[in-house]
Enzyme design. Sequence first.
Site, short mmCIF file in Angstrom:
data_model
loop_
_atom_site.label_atom_id
_atom_site.label_comp_id
_atom_site.label_asym_id
_atom_site.label_seq_id
_atom_site.Cartn_x
_atom_site.Cartn_y
_atom_site.Cartn_z
N ASP A 17 0.83 -1.08 -0.05
CA ASP A 17 0.25 0.12 -0.11
C ASP A 17 0.72 1.23 -0.07
O ASP A 17 2.10 1.03 -0.12
CB ASP A 17 -0.83 -0.02 1.06
CG ASP A 17 -0.19 0.06 2.66
OD1 ASP A 17 0.87 0.38 2.72
OD2 ASP A 17 -0.84 -0.38 3.55
N TRP A 47 -5.22 -31.01 -10.34
CA TRP A 47 -6.52 -31.36 -9.96
C TRP A 47 -7.18 -31.78 -11.16
O TRP A 47 -8.32 -32.71 -11.12
CB TRP A 47 -7.22 -29.99 -9.57
CG TRP A 47 -6.89 -29.41 -8.21
CD1 TRP A 47 -6.52 -28.30 -7.76
CD2 TRP A 47 -6.53 -30.15 -6.99
NE1 TRP A 47 -6.06 -28.14 -6.61
CE2 TRP A 47 -5.93 -29.27 -5.91
CE3 TRP A 47 -6.38 -31.53 -6.78
CZ2 TRP A 47 -5.60 -29.68 -4.69
CZ3 TRP A 47 -6.34 -32.05 -5.15
CH2 TRP A 47 -5.89 -31.15 -4.38
N PRO A 60 -11.33 -26.00 -2.04
CA PRO A 60 -11.97 -24.89 -1.85
C PRO A 60 -11.73 -24.71 -0.22
O PRO A 60 -12.18 -25.62 0.34
CB PRO A 60 -13.52 -24.77 -2.36
CG PRO A 60 -13.83 -26.12 -2.66
CD PRO A 60 -12.46 -26.83 -2.83
#
Length: 137
Positions: A17, A47, A60
């Site tokens: 930032d 996967w 997930p």
Amino acid sequence: MSKEIVYTQHVEFGDCDPARIVWFPNFFRWIDAASRHFFVACGVPPWAETEQSLGVIGTPLVDTHARFIKTATYGDTLQIHTRIGEWRRKSFVQCYRVLRGEELLMECEEVRIFAGRREDGSIHALPAPESIRRLCG
């Protein structure tokens, strides 16, 4: 005991930032990359292959808890130590420690599932495949 795999991340200017501190969502992006790197380093196939052989399309995230201890800035090299803290029937807890050398910057625990796809395309949790559990220690 689970294997512990280390994923290295170099912090770039664009990861920070205006105060030159890593913007916190970047830690989660890097942890997500470290999660997949963990499985690859343990010998779990991509996967796309596990979808064909085991019905697993990925892992997930379903819950996360993080503790930020120190800041990081551009030019830093971080080591993300990853292991499985707990195996459950249809989920697992993946644990991360983000270090800069010996300094602990962040700790995180994630609950993830092994996901499969139903015929209608929806995703559901599958039991943790024994072959993957063995590879990960």
